[in-house]
Structure formats: C-alpha cells, structure tokens
Write a protein that holds these residues in place. Structure first.
Motif, PDB file in Angstrom:
ATOM      1  N   LYS A  46      37.113  17.088 -36.144  1.00 27.93           N
ATOM      2  CA  LYS A  46      35.682  17.245 -35.910  1.00 27.93           C
ATOM      3  C   LYS A  46      35.245  18.682 -36.180  1.00 27.93           C
ATOM      4  O   LYS A  46      34.152  18.918 -36.736  1.00 27.93           O
ATOM      5  N   GLU A  47      36.093  19.634 -35.841  1.00 26.63           N
ATOM      6  CA  GLU A  47      35.786  21.049 -36.036  1.00 26.63           C
ATOM      7  C   GLU A  47      35.515  21.353 -37.508  1.00 26.63           C
ATOM      8  O   GLU A  47      34.592  22.106 -37.839  1.00 26.63           O
ATOM      9  N   VAL A  48      36.313  20.766 -38.389  1.00 26.86           N
ATOM     10  CA  VAL A  48      36.129  20.983 -39.829  1.00 26.86           C
ATOM     11  C   VAL A  48      34.932  20.179 -40.336  1.00 26.86           C
ATOM     12  O   VAL A  48      34.084  20.700 -41.078  1.00 26.86           O
ATOM     13  N   LEU A  49      34.845  18.920 -39.927  1.00 22.88           N
ATOM     14  CA  LEU A  49      33.785  18.043 -40.426  1.00 22.88           C
ATOM     15  C   LEU A  49      32.389  18.550 -40.074  1.00 22.88           C
ATOM     16  O   LEU A  49      31.425  18.274 -40.792  1.00 22.88           O
ATOM     17  N   GLU A  50      32.285  19.299 -38.986  1.00 22.18           N
ATOM     18  CA  GLU A  50      30.984  19.872 -38.620  1.00 22.18           C
ATOM     19  C   GLU A  50      30.525  20.916 -39.639  1.00 22.18           C
ATOM     20  O   GLU A  50      29.325  21.151 -39.793  1.00 22.18           O
ATOM     21  N   ILE A  51      31.492  21.540 -40.329  1.00 26.33           N
ATOM     22  CA  ILE A  51      31.153  22.526 -41.351  1.00 26.33           C
ATOM     23  C   ILE A  51      31.241  21.910 -42.743  1.00 26.33           C
ATOM     24  O   ILE A  51      30.382  22.130 -43.595  1.00 26.33           O
ATOM     25  N   ASN A  52      32.296  21.137 -42.960  1.00 23.10           N
ATOM     26  CA  ASN A  52      32.528  20.531 -44.265  1.00 23.10           C
ATOM     27  C   ASN A  52      32.698  19.011 -44.102  1.00 23.10           C
ATOM     28  O   ASN A  52      33.767  18.545 -43.725  1.00 23.10           O
ATOM     29  N   PRO A  53      31.657  18.243 -44.370  1.00 26.89           N
ATOM     30  CA  PRO A  53      31.722  16.792 -44.150  1.00 26.89           C
ATOM     31  C   PRO A  53      32.736  16.075 -45.042  1.00 26.89           C
ATOM     32  O   PRO A  53      33.065  14.916 -44.781  1.00 26.89           O
ATOM     33  N   ARG A  54      33.259  16.767 -46.063  1.00 30.47           N
ATOM     34  CA  ARG A  54      34.301  16.166 -46.901  1.00 30.47           C
ATOM     35  C   ARG A  54      35.682  16.256 -46.239  1.00 30.47           C
ATOM     36  O   ARG A  54      36.638  15.666 -46.731  1.00 30.47           O
ATOM     37  N   GLY A  55      35.782  17.008 -45.169  1.00 34.04           N
ATOM     38  CA  GLY A  55      37.067  17.147 -44.501  1.00 34.04           C
ATOM     39  C   GLY A  55      38.085  17.865 -45.348  1.00 34.04           C
ATOM     40  O   GLY A  55      39.251  17.481 -45.423  1.00 34.04           O
ATOM     41  N   GLN A  56      37.645  18.940 -46.005  1.00 32.83           N
ATOM     42  CA  GLN A  56      38.507  19.730 -46.874  1.00 32.83           C
ATOM     43  C   GLN A  56      38.481  21.188 -46.424  1.00 32.83           C
ATOM     44  O   GLN A  56      37.545  21.636 -45.764  1.00 32.83           O
ATOM     45  N   LEU A  57      39.521  21.905 -46.818  1.00 33.15           N
ATOM     46  CA  LEU A  57      39.593  23.340 -46.568  1.00 33.15           C
ATOM     47  C   LEU A  57      39.602  24.091 -47.898  1.00 33.15           C
ATOM     48  O   LEU A  57      40.129  23.586 -48.876  1.00 33.15           O
ATOM     49  N   PRO A  58      38.969  25.278 -47.924  1.00 36.28           N
ATOM     50  CA  PRO A  58      38.441  26.024 -46.783  1.00 36.28           C
ATOM     51  C   PRO A  58      37.110  25.475 -46.286  1.00 36.28           C
ATOM     52  O   PRO A  58      36.378  24.812 -47.019  1.00 36.28           O
ATOM     53  N   ALA A  59      36.822  25.786 -45.045  1.00 39.24           N
ATOM     54  CA  ALA A  59      35.501  25.596 -44.465  1.00 39.24           C
ATOM     55  C   ALA A  59      35.040  26.986 -44.032  1.00 39.24           C
ATOM     56  O   ALA A  59      35.648  27.594 -43.149  1.00 39.24           O
ATOM     57  N   PHE A  60      33.997  27.498 -44.682  1.00 36.15           N
ATOM     58  CA  PHE A  60      33.583  28.891 -44.486  1.00 36.15           C
ATOM     59  C   PHE A  60      32.111  28.956 -44.115  1.00 36.15           C
ATOM     60  O   PHE A  60      31.271  28.261 -44.695  1.00 36.15           O
ATOM     61  N   LYS A  61      31.838  29.800 -43.142  1.00 40.77           N
ATOM     62  CA  LYS A  61      30.464  29.946 -42.670  1.00 40.77           C
ATOM     63  C   LYS A  61      30.156  31.411 -42.404  1.00 40.77           C
ATOM     64  O   LYS A  61      30.949  32.127 -41.800  1.00 40.77           O
ATOM     65  N   HIS A  62      28.998  31.867 -42.884  1.00 41.42           N
ATOM     66  CA  HIS A  62      28.506  33.214 -42.603  1.00 41.42           C
ATOM     67  C   HIS A  62      27.155  33.068 -41.915  1.00 41.42           C
ATOM     68  O   HIS A  62      26.162  32.739 -42.556  1.00 41.42           O
ATOM     69  N   GLY A  63      27.151  33.281 -40.600  1.00 40.56           N
ATOM     70  CA  GLY A  63      25.942  32.993 -39.848  1.00 40.56           C
ATOM     71  C   GLY A  63      25.647  31.509 -39.947  1.00 40.56           C
ATOM     72  O   GLY A  63      26.476  30.672 -39.609  1.00 40.56           O
ATOM     73  N   LYS A  64      24.469  31.168 -40.483  1.00 38.71           N
ATOM     74  CA  LYS A  64      24.103  29.760 -40.659  1.00 38.71           C
ATOM     75  C   LYS A  64      24.359  29.276 -42.089  1.00 38.71           C
ATOM     76  O   LYS A  64      24.080  28.121 -42.417  1.00 38.71           O
ATOM     77  N   ILE A  65      24.878  30.164 -42.913  1.00 38.06           N
ATOM     78  CA  ILE A  65      25.123  29.826 -44.322  1.00 38.06           C
ATOM     79  C   ILE A  65      26.518  29.242 -44.469  1.00 38.06           C
ATOM     80  O   ILE A  65      27.511  29.867 -44.081  1.00 38.06           O
ATOM     81  N   ILE A  66      26.605  28.044 -45.019  1.00 47.69           N
ATOM     82  CA  ILE A  66      27.883  27.355 -45.183  1.00 47.69           C
ATOM     83  C   ILE A  66      28.264  27.326 -46.660  1.00 47.69           C
ATOM     84  O   ILE A  66      27.456  26.950 -47.515  1.00 47.69           O
ATOM     85  N   LEU A  67      29.512  27.712 -46.940  1.00 49.56           N
ATOM     86  CA  LEU A  67      30.054  27.705 -48.298  1.00 49.56           C
ATOM     87  C   LEU A  67      31.455  27.118 -48.236  1.00 49.56           C
ATOM     88  O   LEU A  67      32.395  27.787 -47.827  1.00 49.56           O
ATOM     89  N   ASN A  68      31.577  25.879 -48.650  1.00 48.85           N
ATOM     90  CA  ASN A  68      32.864  25.198 -48.551  1.00 48.85           C
ATOM     91  C   ASN A  68      33.621  25.145 -49.872  1.00 48.85           C
ATOM     92  O   ASN A  68      34.796  24.792 -49.894  1.00 48.85           O
ATOM     93  N   GLU A  69      32.958  25.455 -50.971  1.00 45.06           N
ATOM     94  CA  GLU A  69      33.636  25.553 -52.262  1.00 45.06           C
ATOM     95  C   GLU A  69      34.120  26.988 -52.425  1.00 45.06           C
ATOM     96  O   GLU A  69      33.343  27.923 -52.284  1.00 45.06           O
ATOM     97  N   SER A  70      35.406  27.143 -52.741  1.00 47.77           N
ATOM     98  CA  SER A  70      35.983  28.492 -52.764  1.00 47.77           C
ATOM     99  C   SER A  70      35.336  29.388 -53.820  1.00 47.77           C
ATOM    100  O   SER A  70      35.147  30.580 -53.592  1.00 47.77           O
ATOM    101  N   TYR A  71      34.989  28.820 -54.976  1.00 47.65           N
ATOM    102  CA  TYR A  71      34.299  29.620 -55.993  1.00 47.65           C
ATOM    103  C   TYR A  71      32.987  30.154 -55.432  1.00 47.65           C
ATOM    104  O   TYR A  71      32.643  31.328 -55.598  1.00 47.65           O
ATOM    105  N   ALA A  72      32.234  29.272 -54.786  1.00 44.85           N
ATOM    106  CA  ALA A  72      30.941  29.662 -54.223  1.00 44.85           C
ATOM    107  C   ALA A  72      31.109  30.755 -53.173  1.00 44.85           C
ATOM    108  O   ALA A  72      30.340  31.727 -53.139  1.00 44.85           O
TER     109      ALA A  72
END
Length: 223
Positions: A46-72
């Motif tokens: 659940k901890e990951v899915l709240e940030i990345n609904p695909r259930g993949q890593l990395p799951a990265f967040k800066h403040g309210k900005i979410i970036l789950n694709e490593s290139y991004a």
C-alpha cells in the motif's frame, strides 16, 4: 530541500539506482528513503501504491510532485537544481544531442537484457520455446555490439569530458549486465567504461547492497 523528498527503492534495480546516483550528484543527501524487497513483494505494498499505482520501483516524491519514471526523476532533479552539485547536462548542442540520443537508446538495451534474464519468469512454462530464448540472446548480442561501437574511443564518460545524465542513466544498465554474467572479454569497451566509473563517489556510495555478498545469476554468460 532534500528533506521534502522520499524515495522508495529496491536493491539492484537500474531505474532505482540511477535516481540515487542523480540525488548524490546534485548534493541532495538527507532525503527520506526506504529499501524494499522485490522478493517479498513489498513493491506491491500500500505504501508504494499510494505513490505509484503500477506497484513499481522507484517511487519518488518531492513535496507533492510525484515522479515514478526514473528518466523523469533524473531530468527533474537536474532541471530543478541546475546550480547545485554536478552539472549533468552539457553545454554544447552536439553534446546535448548525443546525451539525449544515448539515454533513450538505453531503453532497448535494458529491455533486451530483461528479455534474456526473465524469460522463464515472464513466460508460462507451456509457452516457452528454445527458439525464442535463442532469438532473445541474439538480439542482445547485436545490441551490445552497437554499444561497443558507441564506446569506442569515448574517453572516461559517454559524452564529452564530463559526467552527464547519460552516465547516470546508462552506467547502472551496464553494471547490471556485467553483474549477471555479461562478458567483459567480449565487450572490452563496455568493461573499460564500467571499470572507470564504478569507484565514482556517487556510484560507490549507492552501490546495491544485495550485490556486495556475491555474484548475480550468471544468465548472461553466453552473451
């Protein structure tokens, strides 16, 4: 700044590792991080899915900005913190063009490595064919020959005379290839590049902890 960042990651994953390298190069130490286990299925928690609904890593967040694709995430970090740490995008147009070309060429490289490493895991037993295994191996061999050409006479880094986003994104893929049995003798330019960068502080500090105790799967020894 870094205290507003959270990274959920898995050891040995090139996408996770490149984000860690970028954070180190931009002097963004002190971010919140948590190492999760792929083997235990923690990337589907659940901890990951709240940030990345695909259930993949990395799951990265800066403040309210979410970036789950490593290139991004890597491009975002360089864009937001241009004047901090290592400048990861070169100055000249030719160098910038080459950098972008190489980082996007890393996608088919990683895909072809995965198609060999994880064939038995992804393909149901009744649908597996030796011809498909061989075809995947041949495709990876051809891809590695292309990268041998890219690295011919490239110096210490992939683009120009400085460490760039190309190195951030591609080094973990080459390290993954070698870790899992890829031949250093057959691909001497890849091996030389790997050896030049493996002791760089940002890489050494973020070296996957699961790689310290022993070798990888060895599946790529015939490539």
């Amino acid at each position: 700044m870094a205290k507003d960042m959270t990274l959920l990651w898995g050891s040995g994953s090139p996408p996770c590792w490149r984000v860690q390298i970028a954070l180190e190069e931009k002097n963004l130490q002190g971010y919140n991080q948590k190492l999760l286990s792929f083997e235990k299925g923690e990337h589907k928690s659940k901890e990951v899915l709240e940030i990345n609904p695909r259930g993949q890593l990395p799951a990265f967040k800066h403040g309210k900005i979410i970036l789950n694709e490593s290139y991004a995430a890597c491009l975002y970090l360089e864009n937001q913190f241009k004047s901090q740490g290592t400048q990861l995008i070169p100055e000249g147009a030719a160098e910038v063009g080459l950098m972008y070309q190489l980082i996007f060429e890393a996608q088919p490289l990683a895909q072809k490595i995965g198609e060999v490493l994880y064939y038995n895991w992804k393909v149901p037993e009744g649908e597996r064919h030796d011809s498909a295994v061989q075809r995947n191996k041949e495709a990876l061999k051809e891809e590695m020959k292309i990268w041998e050409g890219h690295l011919q006479g490239c110096g210490d880094f992939l683009v120009g005379k400085s460490f760039s986003l190309a190195d951030v994104i591609i080094f973990p893929v080459f390290a993954y290839f070698i870790r899992n049995g890829g031949s250093e003798e057959r691909y001497p330019n890849v091996a030389a590049y790997y050896k030049k960068l493996r002791d760089r502080p940002s890489i050494k500090k973020t070296w996957p902890p699961t790689w310290i105790d022993g070798p990888g799967m060895g599946t790529l020894k015939d490539i």
